[in-house]
Design a protein around this motif. Sequence first.
Motif, PDB file in Angstrom:
ATOM      1  N   ASP A  36      36.037  20.632  52.138  1.00  0.00           N
ATOM      2  CA  ASP A  36      37.337  21.040  50.379  1.00  0.00           C
ATOM      3  C   ASP A  36      36.857  20.313  49.635  1.00  0.00           C
ATOM      4  O   ASP A  36      37.333  21.176  48.614  1.00  0.00           O
ATOM      5  CB  ASP A  36      37.986  19.842  50.628  1.00  0.00           C
ATOM      6  CG  ASP A  36      39.452  19.817  51.886  1.00  0.00           C
ATOM      7  OD1 ASP A  36      39.630  21.028  52.121  1.00  0.00           O
ATOM      8  OD2 ASP A  36      40.500  19.117  52.558  1.00  0.00           O
ATOM      9  N   SER A  37      34.483  19.895  49.206  1.00  0.00           N
ATOM     10  CA  SER A  37      34.585  19.646  48.251  1.00  0.00           C
ATOM     11  C   SER A  37      33.555  20.996  48.093  1.00  0.00           C
ATOM     12  O   SER A  37      33.800  21.394  46.744  1.00  0.00           O
ATOM     13  CB  SER A  37      33.522  18.656  48.732  1.00  0.00           C
ATOM     14  OG  SER A  37      32.371  18.759  49.643  1.00  0.00           O
ATOM     15  N   ILE A  38      33.506  21.824  48.891  1.00  0.00           N
ATOM     16  CA  ILE A  38      32.295  22.983  48.760  1.00  0.00           C
ATOM     17  C   ILE A  38      34.370  24.038  47.874  1.00  0.00           C
ATOM     18  O   ILE A  38      33.199  25.407  47.573  1.00  0.00           O
ATOM     19  CB  ILE A  38      32.051  23.715  50.282  1.00  0.00           C
ATOM     20  CG1 ILE A  38      31.043  22.657  50.686  1.00  0.00           C
ATOM     21  CG2 ILE A  38      31.389  24.851  49.731  1.00  0.00           C
ATOM     22  CD1 ILE A  38      30.475  22.816  51.710  1.00  0.00           C
ATOM     23  N   PHE A  39      34.795  24.118  48.466  1.00  0.00           N
ATOM     24  CA  PHE A  39      35.523  25.523  48.398  1.00  0.00           C
ATOM     25  C   PHE A  39      37.263  24.839  47.643  1.00  0.00           C
ATOM     26  O   PHE A  39      38.138  24.811  48.348  1.00  0.00           O
ATOM     27  CB  PHE A  39      36.323  25.966  49.784  1.00  0.00           C
ATOM     28  CG  PHE A  39      35.076  26.836  50.506  1.00  0.00           C
ATOM     29  CD1 PHE A  39      34.890  26.456  51.907  1.00  0.00           C
ATOM     30  CD2 PHE A  39      33.928  27.481  50.029  1.00  0.00           C
ATOM     31  CE1 PHE A  39      33.497  27.108  52.323  1.00  0.00           C
ATOM     32  CE2 PHE A  39      32.927  27.932  50.195  1.00  0.00           C
ATOM     33  CZ  PHE A  39      32.455  27.847  51.369  1.00  0.00           C
ATOM     34  N   PRO A  40      36.806  24.198  46.182  1.00  0.00           N
ATOM     35  CA  PRO A  40      38.396  23.813  46.182  1.00  0.00           C
ATOM     36  C   PRO A  40      38.800  24.646  44.845  1.00  0.00           C
ATOM     37  O   PRO A  40      39.955  23.928  44.411  1.00  0.00           O
ATOM     38  CB  PRO A  40      37.884  22.586  44.332  1.00  0.00           C
ATOM     39  CG  PRO A  40      36.357  23.519  44.450  1.00  0.00           C
ATOM     40  CD  PRO A  40      35.707  23.848  45.711  1.00  0.00           C
ATOM     41  N   TYR A  41      37.886  26.283  45.033  1.00  0.00           N
ATOM     42  CA  TYR A  41      39.013  27.166  44.024  1.00  0.00           C
ATOM     43  C   TYR A  41      40.160  28.127  45.397  1.00  0.00           C
ATOM     44  O   TYR A  41      38.740  28.883  46.287  1.00  0.00           O
ATOM     45  CB  TYR A  41      38.201  27.651  42.905  1.00  0.00           C
ATOM     46  CG  TYR A  41      37.645  26.089  42.452  1.00  0.00           C
ATOM     47  CD1 TYR A  41      38.182  26.935  41.057  1.00  0.00           C
ATOM     48  CD2 TYR A  41      36.669  25.980  42.887  1.00  0.00           C
ATOM     49  CE1 TYR A  41      37.341  25.757  40.268  1.00  0.00           C
ATOM     50  CE2 TYR A  41      35.700  25.240  41.327  1.00  0.00           C
ATOM     51  CZ  TYR A  41      36.593  25.151  40.443  1.00  0.00           C
ATOM     52  OH  TYR A  41      35.754  24.129  39.449  1.00  0.00           O
ATOM     53  N   THR A  42      40.957  28.346  44.765  1.00  0.00           N
ATOM     54  CA  THR A  42      41.479  29.364  45.154  1.00  0.00           C
ATOM     55  C   THR A  42      41.584  30.903  44.681  1.00  0.00           C
ATOM     56  O   THR A  42      42.295  30.878  43.523  1.00  0.00           O
ATOM     57  CB  THR A  42      43.126  29.580  46.233  1.00  0.00           C
ATOM     58  OG1 THR A  42      43.176  28.250  46.724  1.00  0.00           O
ATOM     59  CG2 THR A  42      43.691  29.761  46.684  1.00  0.00           C
ATOM     60  N   PHE A  43      41.061  32.065  44.994  1.00  0.00           N
ATOM     61  CA  PHE A  43      41.350  33.365  44.815  1.00  0.00           C
ATOM     62  C   PHE A  43      42.338  34.293  45.078  1.00  0.00           C
ATOM     63  O   PHE A  43      42.688  34.546  45.783  1.00  0.00           O
ATOM     64  CB  PHE A  43      39.213  33.752  44.261  1.00  0.00           C
ATOM     65  CG  PHE A  43      38.625  32.843  44.180  1.00  0.00           C
ATOM     66  CD1 PHE A  43      38.182  33.393  42.811  1.00  0.00           C
ATOM     67  CD2 PHE A  43      38.139  31.753  44.941  1.00  0.00           C
ATOM     68  CE1 PHE A  43      37.202  32.369  41.972  1.00  0.00           C
ATOM     69  CE2 PHE A  43      37.122  31.376  44.336  1.00  0.00           C
ATOM     70  CZ  PHE A  43      36.842  31.523  43.011  1.00  0.00           C
ATOM     71  N   GLN A  44      42.808  34.839  43.950  1.00  0.00           N
ATOM     72  CA  GLN A  44      43.512  35.634  43.880  1.00  0.00           C
ATOM     73  C   GLN A  44      43.496  37.219  43.132  1.00  0.00           C
ATOM     74  O   GLN A  44      43.664  37.381  42.365  1.00  0.00           O
ATOM     75  CB  GLN A  44      45.282  35.707  44.663  1.00  0.00           C
ATOM     76  CG  GLN A  44      46.221  36.588  44.266  1.00  0.00           C
ATOM     77  CD  GLN A  44      47.406  36.240  43.848  1.00  0.00           C
ATOM     78  OE1 GLN A  44      47.581  34.836  43.668  1.00  0.00           O
ATOM     79  NE2 GLN A  44      48.353  36.867  44.524  1.00  0.00           N
ATOM     80  N   LYS A  45      42.810  38.338  44.629  1.00  0.00           N
ATOM     81  CA  LYS A  45      42.358  39.323  43.331  1.00  0.00           C
ATOM     82  C   LYS A  45      43.988  39.978  42.776  1.00  0.00           C
ATOM     83  O   LYS A  45      44.894  40.099  43.140  1.00  0.00           O
ATOM     84  CB  LYS A  45      42.385  40.801  44.516  1.00  0.00           C
ATOM     85  CG  LYS A  45      40.382  40.253  44.878  1.00  0.00           C
ATOM     86  CD  LYS A  45      39.948  41.350  46.033  1.00  0.00           C
ATOM     87  CE  LYS A  45      39.054  41.156  46.498  1.00  0.00           C
ATOM     88  NZ  LYS A  45      38.479  41.471  47.644  1.00  0.00           N
ATOM     89  N   LYS A  46      43.080  40.234  41.205  1.00  0.00           N
ATOM     90  CA  LYS A  46      44.136  41.170  40.707  1.00  0.00           C
ATOM     91  C   LYS A  46      43.754  42.632  39.858  1.00  0.00           C
ATOM     92  O   LYS A  46      42.676  42.700  39.755  1.00  0.00           O
ATOM     93  CB  LYS A  46      44.701  40.225  39.038  1.00  0.00           C
ATOM     94  CG  LYS A  46      44.781  38.958  39.851  1.00  0.00           C
ATOM     95  CD  LYS A  46      46.498  39.435  39.718  1.00  0.00           C
ATOM     96  CE  LYS A  46      47.801  38.050  40.414  1.00  0.00           C
ATOM     97  NZ  LYS A  46      48.704  38.329  41.042  1.00  0.00           N
ATOM     98  N   CYS A  47      44.551  43.054  39.627  1.00  0.00           N
ATOM     99  CA  CYS A  47      43.975  44.720  39.169  1.00  0.00           C
ATOM    100  C   CYS A  47      43.582  44.095  37.763  1.00  0.00           C
ATOM    101  O   CYS A  47      44.280  42.860  36.527  1.00  0.00           O
ATOM    102  CB  CYS A  47      44.732  45.447  39.282  1.00  0.00           C
ATOM    103  SG  CYS A  47      46.019  46.230  40.617  1.00  0.00           S
ATOM    104  N   GLY A  48      42.207  44.862  37.201  1.00  0.00           N
ATOM    105  CA  GLY A  48      42.222  45.067  35.632  1.00  0.00           C
ATOM    106  C   GLY A  48      40.279  44.348  35.428  1.00  0.00           C
ATOM    107  O   GLY A  48      39.994  44.046  36.833  1.00  0.00           O
ATOM    108  N   ARG A  49      40.022  44.951  34.880  1.00  0.00           N
ATOM    109  CA  ARG A  49      38.140  44.738  34.594  1.00  0.00           C
ATOM    110  C   ARG A  49      37.618  44.649  33.228  1.00  0.00           C
ATOM    111  O   ARG A  49      38.577  44.895  31.991  1.00  0.00           O
ATOM    112  CB  ARG A  49      37.613  46.444  35.079  1.00  0.00           C
ATOM    113  CG  ARG A  49      38.089  46.159  36.632  1.00  0.00           C
ATOM    114  CD  ARG A  49      37.516  48.134  36.940  1.00  0.00           C
ATOM    115  NE  ARG A  49      36.525  47.255  37.573  1.00  0.00           N
ATOM    116  CZ  ARG A  49      35.534  48.685  38.111  1.00  0.00           C
ATOM    117  NH1 ARG A  49      35.854  50.802  38.061  1.00  0.00           N
ATOM    118  NH2 ARG A  49      33.619  48.389  38.075  1.00  0.00           N
TER     119      ARG A  49
END
Length: 220
Positions: A101-114
Amino acid sequence: MLLLGFILFHGILFGQKTKEPFVGTLTYKITICDTALQRFVPVRYMKVCTNDTLTRIENETDRLGKQIVIKQLTLNKSYLLLNTPIGKYAIQTNHNDAKKDSIFPYTFQKKCGRKTFCAMKANKTKVTHKGFAEPQTFYYFKQFQPKYLNAFENCPGLPVLYYIPTDDGLYKYELISMDKTLPEHDLFGIPSDFKRVTFDDFMKDMMQGQEDLEVPEEKK
């Protein structure tokens, strides 16, 4: 089924090989997001040097001054170098022992755009974290691994624009320079005048040092 398993296995291997090692130096600009505080909080910079086996992260903080973290990527261990009033310390951390929980506190969701950073295209992702009032937009280089930065090991690539929540406010980190020159190996060594300790031993020394500083005051 065997054919399907063969295809999946080689597909996984192919996916792993798409990540390139990064060797060189990354420089990030750090600014506080609250516009009302920007006139009081100076712009800072963070430098990340790596040879893909070792990483050195140089940062500046209000409370502890200059911080240097040297991380052994293969062993997943690091040393935090601190110059304190009671001496110089290299505080050891074994990240394999840390809670997930302390190593991976962020949740990522891929989105379109560069977006372009240092003449390279970066991909967009929406990120949630308990310290964010709302999801934040991060950008990352998908061809490089995220392992060179602490706290983002589950990011789909190397973050080049990201946010860190702190007690003082939300800070933005933006990549402004990328140099692919191999750093000198001496940068990744622990200076001989630094005492290697665990975090618990460091805290004991700090408490003892504080007590020693208070003794003369009591005798006055």
